[in-house]
Enzyme design. Structure first.
Site, PDB file in Angstrom:
ATOM      1  N   VAL A  60       0.812  -1.230   0.000  1.00  0.00           N
ATOM      2  CA  VAL A  60       0.000   0.000   0.000  1.00  0.00           C
ATOM      3  C   VAL A  60       0.842   1.275   0.000  1.00  0.00           C
ATOM      4  O   VAL A  60       0.309   2.367  -0.215  1.00  0.00           O
ATOM      5  CB  VAL A  60      -0.998   0.051   1.183  1.00  0.00           C
ATOM      6  CG1 VAL A  60      -2.030  -1.050   1.079  1.00  0.00           C
ATOM      7  CG2 VAL A  60      -0.287   0.047   2.525  1.00  0.00           C
ATOM      8  N   SER A  94      -8.784   2.230  14.900  1.00  0.00           N
ATOM      9  CA  SER A  94      -8.400   1.678  16.214  1.00  0.00           C
ATOM     10  C   SER A  94      -8.917   2.608  17.301  1.00  0.00           C
ATOM     11  O   SER A  94      -9.036   3.822  17.088  1.00  0.00           O
ATOM     12  CB  SER A  94      -6.878   1.600  16.328  1.00  0.00           C
ATOM     13  OG  SER A  94      -6.496   1.352  17.665  1.00  0.00           O
ATOM     14  N   TYR A 120       1.282   5.645  15.653  1.00  0.00           N
ATOM     15  CA  TYR A 120       0.100   4.812  15.424  1.00  0.00           C
ATOM     16  C   TYR A 120      -1.181   5.575  15.783  1.00  0.00           C
ATOM     17  O   TYR A 120      -2.146   5.602  15.011  1.00  0.00           O
ATOM     18  CB  TYR A 120       0.236   3.550  16.265  1.00  0.00           C
ATOM     19  CG  TYR A 120      -0.872   2.550  16.098  1.00  0.00           C
ATOM     20  CD1 TYR A 120      -0.898   1.689  15.000  1.00  0.00           C
ATOM     21  CD2 TYR A 120      -1.897   2.442  17.037  1.00  0.00           C
ATOM     22  CE1 TYR A 120      -1.909   0.764  14.850  1.00  0.00           C
ATOM     23  CE2 TYR A 120      -2.912   1.524  16.895  1.00  0.00           C
ATOM     24  CZ  TYR A 120      -2.914   0.682  15.807  1.00  0.00           C
ATOM     25  OH  TYR A 120      -3.927  -0.234  15.651  1.00  0.00           O
ATOM     26  N   ALA A 146      -1.641   8.776  16.008  1.00  0.00           N
ATOM     27  CA  ALA A 146      -1.845   9.899  15.077  1.00  0.00           C
ATOM     28  C   ALA A 146      -2.407   9.379  13.754  1.00  0.00           C
ATOM     29  O   ALA A 146      -3.347   9.954  13.187  1.00  0.00           O
ATOM     30  CB  ALA A 146      -0.522  10.622  14.839  1.00  0.00           C
ATOM     31  N   LYS A 165      -4.154   6.679  13.219  1.00  0.00           N
ATOM     32  CA  LYS A 165      -5.531   6.187  13.345  1.00  0.00           C
ATOM     33  C   LYS A 165      -6.521   7.336  13.518  1.00  0.00           C
ATOM     34  O   LYS A 165      -7.661   7.266  13.027  1.00  0.00           O
ATOM     35  CB  LYS A 165      -5.638   5.205  14.513  1.00  0.00           C
ATOM     36  CG  LYS A 165      -4.922   3.876  14.243  1.00  0.00           C
ATOM     37  CD  LYS A 165      -5.412   3.197  12.980  1.00  0.00           C
ATOM     38  CE  LYS A 165      -4.990   1.749  12.890  1.00  0.00           C
ATOM     39  NZ  LYS A 165      -5.411   1.095  11.638  1.00  0.00           N
TER      40      LYS A 165
HETATM   41  N1  NAD Z   1      -4.912  -6.381  16.744  1.00  0.00           N
HETATM   42  C1  NAD Z   1      -5.480  -5.380  17.404  1.00  0.00           C
HETATM   43  O1  NAD Z   1      -5.690  -5.439  18.619  1.00  0.00           O
HETATM   44  C2  NAD Z   1      -5.897  -4.151  16.639  1.00  0.00           C
HETATM   45  C3  NAD Z   1      -6.625  -3.188  17.348  1.00  0.00           C
HETATM   46  C4  NAD Z   1      -7.035  -2.041  16.687  1.00  0.00           C
HETATM   47  C5  NAD Z   1      -6.732  -1.871  15.353  1.00  0.00           C
HETATM   48  N2  NAD Z   1      -6.011  -2.809  14.690  1.00  0.00           N
HETATM   49  C6  NAD Z   1      -5.724  -2.550  13.267  1.00  0.00           C
HETATM   50  O2  NAD Z   1      -6.205  -3.617  12.488  1.00  0.00           O
HETATM   51  C7  NAD Z   1      -5.428  -3.735  11.299  1.00  0.00           C
HETATM   52  C8  NAD Z   1      -4.924  -5.164  11.204  1.00  0.00           C
HETATM   53  O3  NAD Z   1      -4.082  -5.430  12.326  1.00  0.00           O
HETATM   54  P1  NAD Z   1      -3.719  -6.906  12.797  1.00  0.00           P
HETATM   55  O4  NAD Z   1      -3.641  -6.878  14.271  1.00  0.00           O
HETATM   56  O5  NAD Z   1      -4.598  -7.865  12.104  1.00  0.00           O
HETATM   57  O6  NAD Z   1      -2.207  -6.999  12.250  1.00  0.00           O
HETATM   58  P2  NAD Z   1      -1.440  -8.138  11.446  1.00  0.00           P
HETATM   59  O7  NAD Z   1      -0.001  -7.777  11.548  1.00  0.00           O
HETATM   60  O8  NAD Z   1      -1.872  -9.487  11.877  1.00  0.00           O
HETATM   61  O9  NAD Z   1      -1.940  -7.938   9.937  1.00  0.00           O
HETATM   62  C9  NAD Z   1      -1.557  -6.819   9.178  1.00  0.00           C
HETATM   63  C10 NAD Z   1      -1.634  -7.151   7.704  1.00  0.00           C
HETATM   64  O10 NAD Z   1      -1.172  -5.999   6.958  1.00  0.00           O
HETATM   65  C11 NAD Z   1      -0.257  -6.434   5.974  1.00  0.00           C
HETATM   66  N3  NAD Z   1       0.640  -5.325   5.604  1.00  0.00           N
HETATM   67  C12 NAD Z   1       1.606  -4.732   6.345  1.00  0.00           C
HETATM   68  N4  NAD Z   1       2.238  -3.777   5.630  1.00  0.00           N
HETATM   69  C13 NAD Z   1       1.628  -3.759   4.403  1.00  0.00           C
HETATM   70  C14 NAD Z   1       1.830  -2.993   3.224  1.00  0.00           C
HETATM   71  N5  NAD Z   1       2.786  -2.055   3.136  1.00  0.00           N
HETATM   72  N6  NAD Z   1       1.027  -3.236   2.154  1.00  0.00           N
HETATM   73  C15 NAD Z   1       0.062  -4.185   2.212  1.00  0.00           C
HETATM   74  N7  NAD Z   1      -0.162  -4.951   3.304  1.00  0.00           N
HETATM   75  C16 NAD Z   1       0.608  -4.731   4.384  1.00  0.00           C
HETATM   76  C17 NAD Z   1       0.460  -7.616   6.636  1.00  0.00           C
HETATM   77  O11 NAD Z   1       1.154  -8.417   5.721  1.00  0.00           O
HETATM   78  C18 NAD Z   1      -0.730  -8.317   7.269  1.00  0.00           C
HETATM   79  O12 NAD Z   1      -1.421  -9.088   6.306  1.00  0.00           O
HETATM   80  C19 NAD Z   1      -4.310  -2.703  11.428  1.00  0.00           C
HETATM   81  O13 NAD Z   1      -4.665  -1.532  10.743  1.00  0.00           O
HETATM   82  C20 NAD Z   1      -4.260  -2.460  12.922  1.00  0.00           C
HETATM   83  O14 NAD Z   1      -3.707  -1.216  13.234  1.00  0.00           O
HETATM   84  C21 NAD Z   1      -5.587  -3.957  15.299  1.00  0.00           C
END
Ligand code: NAD
Length: 253
Positions: free
Chosen positions: A68, A143, A156, A158, A160
């Site tokens: 991305v 988030s 992070y 900022a 979100k």
């Molecule tokens: N896990 C939590 O508690 C939580 C809470 C709030 C928000 N989030 C948000 O949810 C989303 C997913 O998080 P997660 O916990 O599943 O993380 P994760 O690390 O398990 O998954 C992240 C995904 O993003 C992909 N990715 C990373 N950089 C990329 C890039 N440059 N281009 C394309 N894909 C890319 C990774 O390969 C992976 O598939 C994120 O935006 C995270 O900030 C997670």
């Protein structure tokens, strides 16, 4: 227009769909009867594995990596999906990057890494895919860190907060044909958080004590919100940030 809470028959792209929350959403869409689900990230093997999971659940898929932070890569993904399936109905943005640094510690490189994936990446995919979508829905994964302060995650938090604003602003510009909403997850166990949220950690104890539901979430527990926002049941909902956090943010005890 109908009021069905389903993504059945749709063509959905899940960016960051090969791990954690995105992978849960991609699988959930396939189980709900989506025509095609395209889970993407930068890693070929992860894309292939998740595409297999999608097909096992009865939907079509496409194996295509995407970074991305790279516009050409996002455009190539979008072209490939439209070439194969003729359209895109739903875009989910769930790519993740994190740096555990305070305002005093964060480096330029950490700041750029987190914001380029978590904020610029959302702008970029929305712009590219909206151009290819006649109508449909975009669901950004934000988030609670965009709403309440989370220490040692300055870039992070900022980014979100930016995703929330980007969601509302894009909703005003892409309506009426495309609805743009976000999900605001609380604390979920995924590869991104596994090191931080081991069962013994004080942070997990605080989350469990403070959450009305008394525990962290699982990726499967985000699927319903994603399906709702992507579906016709949300036909009058846009610019909304839907919190799914076990009650953490609004708990008063
Ligand atoms: N896990 C939590 O508690 C939580 C809470 C709030 C928000 N989030 C948000 O949810 C989303 C997913 O998080 P997660 O916990 O599943 O993380 P994760 O690390 O398990 O998954 C992240 C995904 O993003 C992909 N990715 C990373 N950089 C990329 C890039 N440059 N281009 C394309 N894909 C890319 C990774 O390969 C992976 O598939 C994120 O935006 C995270 O900030 C997670």
């Amino acid at each position: 227009m109908g009021a069905s809470v389903t993504v059945a028959g749709t063509v959905a792209v899940v960016v960051g769909g090969t791990s954690g929350l995105g992978r849960g959403i991609a699988r959930g869409f396939a189980e709900d009867g989506a025509h095609a689900v395209v889970p993407t990230s930068r890693t070929e093997s992860a894309v292939a594995d998740t595409a297999d999971e999608i097909r096992e659940r009865g939907a079509e898929s496409l194996e295509r990596t995407c970074d991305v932070t790279d516009r050409a890569s996002v455009e190539a993904l979008c072209d490939a999906v439209v070439d194969k399936f003729g359209r895109v109905d739903v875009l989910v943005n769930s790519a993740g990057a994190i740096a555990r640094s305070t305002i005093e510690e964060v480096t330029e490189a950490e700041w750029d890494h987190v914001t380029s994936v978590q904020f610029d990446g959302v702008y970029r995919t929305m712009q590219v895919f909206a151009d290819a979508m006649d109508e449909g829905a975009i669901v950004n994964v934000s988030s609670i860190s965009g709403r309440v302060a989370n220490p040692e995650q300055i870039a992070y938090s900022a980014a979100k907060g930016g995703v929330d604003s980007l969601t509302r602003a894009a909703a005003t510009e892409l309506g009426p044909d495309i609805r743009v909403n976000a999900i605001r997850p609380g604390f979920f166990v995924t590869p991104q958080t596994a090191d931080e949220y081991d069962e013994e950690s004080r942070r997990v104890q605080i989350i469990e004590e403070r959450s009305p539901l008394g525990r962290m979430g699982t990726p499967e527990e985000l699927v319903g919100a994603a399906i709702y926002l992507a579906s016709d049941a949300a036909s009058y909902t846009t610019g909304e940030i839907l919190t799914v956090d076990g009650g953490f943010c609004d708990a008063t005890f």
